[in-house]
Write a protein that holds these residues in place. Structure first.
Motif, mmCIF file in Angstrom:
data_model
loop_
_atom_site.group_PDB
_atom_site.id
_atom_site.type_symbol
_atom_site.label_atom_id
_atom_site.label_comp_id
_atom_site.label_asym_id
_atom_site.label_seq_id
_atom_site.Cartn_x
_atom_site.Cartn_y
_atom_site.Cartn_z
ATOM 1 N N LEU A 12 1.052 -1.034 0.154
ATOM 2 C CA LEU A 12 0.122 0.079 -0.016
ATOM 3 C C LEU A 12 0.974 1.101 0.035
ATOM 4 O O LEU A 12 1.636 1.350 1.000
ATOM 5 N N PHE A 13 0.800 2.036 -1.062
ATOM 6 C CA PHE A 13 1.305 3.282 -1.233
ATOM 7 C C PHE A 13 0.493 4.465 -1.057
ATOM 8 O O PHE A 13 -0.589 4.450 -1.080
ATOM 9 N N VAL A 93 -2.866 -7.730 -14.725
ATOM 10 C CA VAL A 93 -2.531 -6.635 -13.787
ATOM 11 C C VAL A 93 -3.718 -5.745 -13.149
ATOM 12 O O VAL A 93 -4.607 -5.626 -14.048
ATOM 13 N N PHE A 94 -3.672 -5.791 -11.827
ATOM 14 C CA PHE A 94 -4.841 -4.882 -11.454
ATOM 15 C C PHE A 94 -4.075 -3.666 -10.360
ATOM 16 O O PHE A 94 -3.549 -4.193 -9.431
ATOM 17 N N ILE A 95 -4.873 -2.716 -10.525
ATOM 18 C CA ILE A 95 -4.438 -1.441 -9.657
ATOM 19 C C ILE A 95 -5.865 -1.015 -8.905
ATOM 20 O O ILE A 95 -6.585 -0.831 -9.566
ATOM 21 N N VAL A 113 4.086 -1.679 -12.725
ATOM 22 C CA VAL A 113 2.901 -0.935 -13.332
ATOM 23 C C VAL A 113 2.649 0.381 -12.294
ATOM 24 O O VAL A 113 2.190 1.418 -12.613
ATOM 25 N N ILE A 114 2.704 0.181 -10.858
ATOM 26 C CA ILE A 114 2.516 1.096 -10.050
ATOM 27 C C ILE A 114 3.355 2.302 -10.018
ATOM 28 O O ILE A 114 2.900 3.395 -9.969
ATOM 29 N N MET A 119 4.696 7.673 -12.332
ATOM 30 C CA MET A 119 5.424 8.568 -13.404
ATOM 31 C C MET A 119 4.252 9.526 -13.986
ATOM 32 O O MET A 119 4.491 10.597 -14.567
ATOM 33 N N PHE A 120 3.237 8.544 -14.585
ATOM 34 C CA PHE A 120 2.153 9.161 -15.146
ATOM 35 C C PHE A 120 1.537 10.428 -14.307
ATOM 36 O O PHE A 120 1.408 11.749 -14.957
#
Length: 349
Positions: A12-13, A93-95, A113-114, A119-120
């Motif tokens: 968790l970020f 992939v799941f976010i 991917v996180i 970065m996006f």
């Protein structure tokens, strides 16, 4: 979402967007009067705003629209059940992320991917990566051997310090047994002078119930007298604070459990309110053995029998279950039907 991260062992970020005051372009022309002392008072010129600022009515809406648009551009899907929840599913992939104004919690099953998503987001806004989730909305997130513990210890200690009870002797219970709370004014029990202070205390206790289900019922009782609180009400509220002094770090423990389960326990107390004779309902919902939702509330209408009161409690709990199931469906997390609901009234069943 936190329960999902615990079960799947996902990190968790926490992110913080620094330039939240830049809410984006306005939909219509808005003018602002020049501040006093900046120009001559006879000068009638005004400023034309190009961006929304803090304090304007449309600023929160503009900021939410700008952030939502940026997330939708990155192929995120906004939940219909909770507009602060965004999910992204592409193949394996799941976010998932939760948004509160300019604070974001991110979790997923692919760390690369996180990082790409960070970065996006940094290309769109000035963000600050706060690392692993430790403190969010005055809720402390403590990693344990079995999962995560959510508590509000610092918030509780600050509350005790604010009302001068930091060094008080704690109580073992938040309320005396069989105590009846009424709104009848008497010579010994009159309306307190500082109503705002009572409202402030109860409001903070309501927020504390996010991680303290043990005081949910007592805060529910005290919150019914917000407009005309009596001296006895403030004494009970201070007793709740002295109860919190005994266990300020108590919270909700979300544990790992490989077995998927969703259970609900429901109960009702017929004519519990002595003033209106309305019943009080209560339910708690366990997801994989961890408490995730609870409520103690007075019914809106009168119930003539205990079966009717229990049936209304079942209806309220069912509404909560439906909402939880929709959130779990957004998180792509298994099939849960049927959901067992436990009630001690055979007539209501």
């Amino acid at each position: 979402m936190i329960n999902l991260a615990v079960q799947m062992n996902w990190p968790l970020f926490q992110l913080d967007i620094n330039n939240a005051f830049l809410y984006g372009e306005l939909d219509e022309t808005v003018y602002m009067t020049l501040p006093e002392g900046y120009f001559n008072s006879d000068d009638q010129r005004v400023c034309r705003l190009k961006k929304s600022l803090y304090g304007l009515k449309q600023a929160p809406r503009q900021w939410n629209a700008k952030l939502t648009q940026a997330l939708l551009e990155n192929n995120f899907v906004q939940s219909r059940s909770d507009y602060s929840l965004f999910t992204k599913s592409e193949g394996n992939v799941f976010i998932a992320l939760l948004v509160y104004v300019d604070d974001i919690i991110v979790t997923g099953n692919n760390i690369d991917v996180i990082n790409e998503f960070k970065m996006f987001l940094n290309s769109k806004f000035m963000i600050k990566d706060l690392g692993l989730l430790k403190y969010f909305l005055v809720i402390e997130v403590i990693k344990t051997e079995y999962g995560l513990c959510l508590s509000q210890r610092k918030y509780c200690m600050d509350l005790l310090n604010e009302f001068g009870l930091l060094a008080c002797k704690p109580f073992a219970t938040p309320l005396e047994q069989n105590l009846v709370i009424t709104s009848e004014v008497s010579e010994k029990d009159g309306i307190i002078d500082n109503v705002i202070e009572y409202q402030k205390l109860i409001g903070k206790l309501i927020y504390l119930t996010h991680t303290r289900p043990d005081i949910a019922y007592f805060v529910h009782c005290l919150s019914q007298f917000m407009h005309k609180p009596l001296k006895s009400h403030i004494k009970i509220a201070l007793r709740v604070l002295r109860y919190l002094k005994g266990l300020p770090g108590l919270g909700v423990h979300i544990v790992k459990n490989p077995k998927l389960s969703l259970e609900t326990f429901v109960d009702a107390n017929l004519a519990k309110c002595v003033v209106t004779r309305k019943s009080v309902i209560g339910f708690c919902l366990f997801l994989n053995g961890s408490l995730v939702s609870w409520k103690s509330k007075k019914q809106l209408t009168l119930s003539k029998t205990s079966a009717e009161a229990e049936y209304r409690a079942l209806a309220s709990a069912t509404s909560e279950i439906v909402w939880i199931l929709k959130l779990l469906d957004d998180l792509k997390w298994g099939k849960w039907l049927p959901v067992p609901v436990y009630c001690d009234s055979e007539a209501a069943i």
